[in-house]
Design an enzyme around this catalytic site. Sequence first.
Site, PDB file in Angstrom:
ATOM      1  N   HIS A  99       0.975  -1.272  -0.132  1.00 60.55           N
ATOM      2  CA  HIS A  99      -0.214   0.166   0.254  1.00 60.55           C
ATOM      3  C   HIS A  99       0.735   0.658   0.000  1.00 60.55           C
ATOM      4  O   HIS A  99       1.768   1.432   0.634  1.00 60.55           O
ATOM      5  CB  HIS A  99      -0.861   0.075   1.472  1.00 60.55           C
ATOM      6  N   ASP A 102       2.319   1.849   3.315  1.00 56.67           N
ATOM      7  CA  ASP A 102       3.625   0.982   4.038  1.00 56.67           C
ATOM      8  C   ASP A 102       4.656   1.655   3.720  1.00 56.67           C
ATOM      9  O   ASP A 102       5.275   1.289   4.236  1.00 56.67           O
ATOM     10  CB  ASP A 102       2.880  -0.016   3.298  1.00 56.67           C
ATOM     11  N   GLU A 266      -8.873 -13.521  -1.379  1.00 53.54           N
ATOM     12  CA  GLU A 266      -8.242 -13.685  -0.404  1.00 53.54           C
ATOM     13  C   GLU A 266      -8.770 -14.576   1.168  1.00 53.54           C
ATOM     14  O   GLU A 266     -10.198 -14.870   0.933  1.00 53.54           O
ATOM     15  CB  GLU A 266      -7.668 -12.320   0.509  1.00 53.54           C
ATOM     16  N   ASP A 305     -11.328 -11.317  10.348  1.00 53.42           N
ATOM     17  CA  ASP A 305     -10.345 -12.052   9.945  1.00 53.42           C
ATOM     18  C   ASP A 305      -8.582 -11.761  10.426  1.00 53.42           C
ATOM     19  O   ASP A 305      -7.756 -10.577  10.754  1.00 53.42           O
ATOM     20  CB  ASP A 305     -10.505 -10.597   8.219  1.00 53.42           C
ATOM     21  N   ASP A 337      -0.575 -11.978   2.355  1.00 59.71           N
ATOM     22  CA  ASP A 337      -1.594 -11.123   3.342  1.00 59.71           C
ATOM     23  C   ASP A 337      -1.265 -11.914   4.538  1.00 59.71           C
ATOM     24  O   ASP A 337      -3.083 -11.550   5.159  1.00 59.71           O
ATOM     25  CB  ASP A 337      -2.655 -10.991   2.517  1.00 59.71           C
TER      26      ASP A 337
HETATM   27  C1  XUL Z   1      -7.534  -6.377   4.741  1.00 58.48           C
HETATM   28  C2  XUL Z   1      -7.382  -6.659   3.040  1.00 58.48           C
HETATM   29  C3  XUL Z   1      -5.757  -5.397   2.551  1.00 58.48           C
HETATM   30  C4  XUL Z   1      -5.251  -5.714   1.450  1.00 58.48           C
HETATM   31  C5  XUL Z   1      -5.031  -4.934   0.292  1.00 58.48           C
HETATM   32  O1  XUL Z   1      -8.732  -7.438   5.396  1.00 58.48           O
HETATM   33  O2  XUL Z   1      -6.492  -7.958   3.020  1.00 58.48           O
HETATM   34  O3  XUL Z   1      -4.767  -5.725   3.707  1.00 58.48           O
HETATM   35  O4  XUL Z   1      -5.099  -7.144   0.575  1.00 58.48           O
HETATM   36  O5  XUL Z   1      -5.614  -3.412   0.499  1.00 58.48           O
HETATM   37 CO    CO Z   2      -6.148  -8.691   1.523  1.00 55.84          CO
END
Ligand code: XUL
Ligand code: CO
Length: 438
Positions: A99, A102, A266, A305, A337
Amino acid sequence: MKEFFNVRQVKYEGPESINPASFKYYDANRKVAGKSMRDHLKFALSWWHTLCGDGADMFGRGTAEKTFGGKTGLEIYENKVYAGFEMMEKLGIGYFCFHDRDLAPEGRNLAETNENLDCIAAAVQKEMKRTGIECLWGTANCFTHPRYLHGAGTSPNADVFAFAAAQIKKAIDVTIALGGRGYVFWGGREGYETLLNTDVGFEQDNMARLMRMAVGYARGKGFKGDFYIEPKPKEPTKHQYDFDAASTLAFLFKYGLEKDFKLNIEANHATLAGHTFQHELRIARVNGVFGSVDANSGDSLLGWDTDQFPTSVYDAALCMYEVLKAGGFTNGGLNFDAKARRGSFTPEDIFYGYIAGMDTFAKGLLAADKMISDGRLEGFIADRYGSYRTGIGKDVVSGKATLETLEAYALKMGEAASNASGRQEMLESILNALIFNS
Ligand code: XUL
Ligand code: CO
């Protein structure tokens, strides 16, 4: 160059090794179905968790040191660059994802924030050149700053929309400068807390406007990669518009964005939406929008999460099966992630996390390859739909059949032919055997 981690190069030592700092299954050069494990898996490091996340949670402060010896703001972020590349080199990870926030901290205003970003991006660029490590994707963090409290692209405040647009423009510039293959939209605050104050239709129209602007701008700058939406049903908002793969698909098709956008799936987001990881990947694949993967896992007892490093070979096998069936990654890859637990606060813990994740997916790849080459699972599915290859079924598929011709057929038929067993337990047993023997 200063060394940040007291860890040696992590090597493949095979399944019998008891060295925790070695790979048991990830053998980068090993060929699987004609391609190296490295090229199949395309592992990426997540800049945010790995180099920024310090273990802070809603009830407690950080437990891990992530200043990497830096004293001032920019020095800290520059050291993150060197630490990050050292870690990727030691783990043999070929990509990273970031990001904007970051990479570099916000300044007193947007211009200063952009200067900070350019300064750190230059250091990243140098390290990329030195190591050959590449950028998988970039994104803009439009969810942490208080200005985004009602959303960014879906904010009711046009000034906030403008700020988000400016931030995304810069994040696209940096992604392109770093040769990123993808640009992600994850709508952390693009949703609502209550419908009593929300114009859902207008907010989604605006989100699509912002995405169209991003595509237009990036393509104009020569960006050839993919845009991704990363579905997630909730957290931090009660409801996120990109709830899951299916609702995201509806959004993309409604606004004509499906040619430029694919999905970044994800694992932990899938389970939060009440789906399996494989389900989300399958929906993306069969609709032609499979793009990239955020590899992690949740905890079946927790409803949020948790972003844990993935350790389920079963889930990894089913994920890699979908990846292989999609023809493998093109611009996408496997981005971890994921973060070490708050109680696992030493730098070595992060290495162990990545090692666990990489081995899990290496074994998952071997199992997925077996699932395909063995042929029994796919053969079963092909047989199951065999009635559509001849006779009345063939007429349905070809479009020749109508309700009238089907009625005439049914009236003559008496009772429908008996159904065959779905054999779920047998198939699950075959899958287990394929995983055990891979
Ligand atoms: C949040 C998430 C983020 C995205 C990118 O749950 O997964 O980190 O991957 O913004
Ligand atoms: Co993510």
